[in-house]
Scaffold this active site. Structure first.
Site, PDB file in Angstrom:
ATOM      1  CB  SER B 142      90.127  14.144 102.372  1.00  0.00           C
ATOM      2  OG  SER B 142      90.346  15.484 102.644  1.00  0.00           O
ATOM      3  CG  ASP B 309      84.149  15.746 107.455  1.00  0.00           C
ATOM      4  OD1 ASP B 309      84.745  16.805 107.725  1.00  0.00           O
ATOM      5  OD2 ASP B 309      84.456  15.019 106.493  1.00  0.00           O
ATOM      6  CG  HIS B 342      88.144  15.557 107.161  1.00  0.00           C
ATOM      7  ND1 HIS B 342      87.268  15.335 106.129  1.00  0.00           N
ATOM      8  CD2 HIS B 342      89.375  15.600 106.595  1.00  0.00           C
ATOM      9  CE1 HIS B 342      87.941  15.256 104.984  1.00  0.00           C
ATOM     10  NE2 HIS B 342      89.217  15.413 105.247  1.00  0.00           N
TER      11      HIS B 342
END
Lengths: 196, 369
Positions: B142, B309, B342
């Site tokens: 991320s 995600d 995610h």
């Protein structure tokens, strides 16, 4: 594999950019990197093969070729290679066009379905051929398009693709002697070097 | 945990200069004699230096304990792992909760605006503290992946590989939108007091909890929520709603997560860091051409993404890989099938671990002993 490598080596310049479609365990790219120091990338969807590539330190991209190559811009590679996989693609003619869009030249190798042993099995036994090159029973084969050396030449003509070089792999008697005279009958693995 | 004082000034992208700053750091494994086996862990939005192992009284191990440890993907028998809390966070490193030496009170909402380049610059100073010349790998998911990419183009000769997981070269409008909803939730809390809540001995807990609840939903996926909670009812009865309204399990879960987060995180930090995330655009200084940005990078990249995600969907990672290939960089790209959204990058998944481990073993095998 070694015979195919020997054939295509002279067609790939040193330090060139190479994309190998359905690169398998990355052996071909590993050899090209070792011999010609190419900047090579392989596309593959098989999970085990991808791991093998990572082990070898080969650049591998997980990508389904049936969705095309639209993530690559025009002419971003010197050579695009597809070895022994065109017969597994959903739209071979479409992918061939994509390969020549993305690369300046492309190299295709495929098992020749017109080889005499395949013809004999179909003609005399009435069975779908199972040969060293086409080593699957009909119900489990990943090969969904069967084509011959001659079929492929016709496709190239129709799509106005230039054949720069042609080579064929054939082992054993009488194939090694006759492959040059009757390529469609005696070629086991056909190798084409193409450009637009 | 180690508190590292970095006494050289850190010039921030906003123009402000921090005369000195501190980073809280955890390290795992041993640095080898040639100092070649160091791996930098870049944490995500709300991460901290506590990436692996257990602290006394912990109910959970560090946030990436599934990845970092002996025999794990980042094998601490092979690597010396450096995991800092970056500036602007609220876990002990210099941030809004620290004292501003000029005013002798906490920075609060006046902490300078941060860019990801400030984090990597501070990490670059940390590297000198450990006398490390070159990272074996800079790794992150991320926002952490963004730092890894930034390292590769800003300090190209200072890392051998970059692992970019569930990341993107810039946020989408939808990403920014979710961040803005979160920020507004915090600011609308009457206990926020324009960020000066500490002086009033208050905390905008409701706003921060709400912000986290919104964020949390975007870290999961429709499927993972269906699998984990479905429409399971915790209390109440559909046939007799006069006594008590029906409460779904997901409601209680989200409220719990929100409250837990609000009590452990600082609201000014959350605003500061979401803004930093919004500002990031790897290619901004490169004529908006990501491939131009990567042209200076020399390290090997591993780009990983997860099918479900939707915060940083697989398409974002494909853009990264496309830019890397165009730039001629070495890259391996894999798309992991997962229903966990995610958050998948934080959780165990056999294929994810296999690929990650294999790549890291390859990195280890190329290092000077």
């Amino acid at each position: 594999m070694d015979k195919i490598l020997d054939s295509i080596l002279p067609w790939i310049p040193s330090n060139s950019r190479v994309l190998d479609l359905a690169c398998g365990d990355g052996s071909l790219l590993e050899n090209l990197q070792r011999i010609h120091q190419v900047n090579g990338y392989g596309l593959e969807i098989d999970e085990k093969s991808i791991l093998e590539c990572i082990k070898k330190g080969i650049n591998v991209i997980e990508q389904d070729l049936d969705t095309g190559l639209n993530n690559f811009s025009d002419n971003c590679f010197d050579s695009v290679i597809m070895s022994q996989a065109l017969q597994e693609m959903r739209h071979p003619h479409f992918l061939l066009g994509e390969m020549l869009r993305v690369g300046r030249e492309c190299i295709i190798t495929f098992p020749n379905f017109g080889h005499w042993s395949a013809r004999c099995q179909l003609l005399f036994l009435g069975k779908m051929p199972v040969t060293r090159q086409l080593a699957y029973q009909w119900y489990e084969t990943p090969n969904i398009h069967f084509f011959t050396y001659r079929d492929f030449k016709i496709l190239c003509e129709a799509q106005k693709i230039r054949i720069l070089h042609y080579d064929c792999v054939a082992e054993g008697y009488p194939d090694v002697y006759l492959k040059k005279i009757f390529p469609n009958l005696f070629t086991q693995t056909a190798i084409f070097h193409l450009s637009l | 945990m180690e508190v590292v004082h970095l006494t050289d000034p850190l010039k921030l992208a906003c123009g402000y200069s921090l005369a000195e700053h501190v980073l809280c750091v955890e390290t795992y494994g041993q640095l080898n004699r040639s100092k070649s086996n160091a791996v930098l862990i870049c944490h995500a939005l709300t991460g901290s230096h506590h990436a692996a192992g257990w602290h006394v009284g912990d109910k959970k191990p560090g946030w990436w304990d599934d990845v970092i440890g002996p025999g794990k993907s980042i094998d601490t028998d092979q690597f010396f792992v450096v995991s800092p809390s970056n500036i602007g966070t609220c876990h002990g490193s210099t941030g809004p909760l620290s004292i501003n030496p000029k005013t002798n009170s906490t920075w609060g909402p006046n902490f300078p605006k941060l860019h990801i380049s400030d984090w990597t610059a501070s990490q670059r100073m940390l590297m000198d503290h450990y006398k490390i010349k070159c990272w074996a790998a800079v790794v992150g998911g991320s926002l952490g992946g963004m730092q890894a990419m930034h390292w590769s183009v800003t300090y190209p000769d200072r890392l051998l590989s970059a692992v970019v997981i569930a990341s993107a070269m810039k946020l989408s409008a939808q990403n920014i939108a979710f961040n803005e909803i979160a920020r507004r939730a915090i600011k609308e809390d009457t206990d926020f007091h324009g960020g000066r809540y500490q002086e009033k001995n208050k905390k905008p807990l409701r706003g921060l909890a709400l912000a986290r609840m919104i964020g949390h939903v975007t870290y999961l996926s429709d499927l993972s929520m269906a699998e984990k909670f479905g429409r399971e009812v915790l209390s109440g009865d559909f046939c007799n709603e006069k006594l008590e309204s029906v409460k779904f399990k997901i409601e209680s879960y989200l409220n719990y997560q929100g409250d837990k987060f609000a009590n452990g995180f600082d609201a000014n930090s959350y605003i500061l860091l979401t803004k930093m995330l919004d500002y990031f655009d790897l290619a901004r200084e490169y004529d908006n051409q990501p491939s131009s940005a990567f042209r200076v990078a020399t390290c090997k990249f591993l780009v990983l993404t997860f099918s479900s995600d939707w915060r940083f969907p697989p398409e974002r990672s494909r853009e990264i890989t496309k830019a890397l290939i165009t730039a001629g960089c070495d890259v391996t790209h894999a798309e992991i099938t997962s229903s966990l959204g995610h958050d998948a990058f934080l959780l165990p998944n056999s294929r994810y671990q296999q690929i990650f481990s294999t790549f890291m073993r390859r990195v280890a095998s190329t290092l000077e002993r």
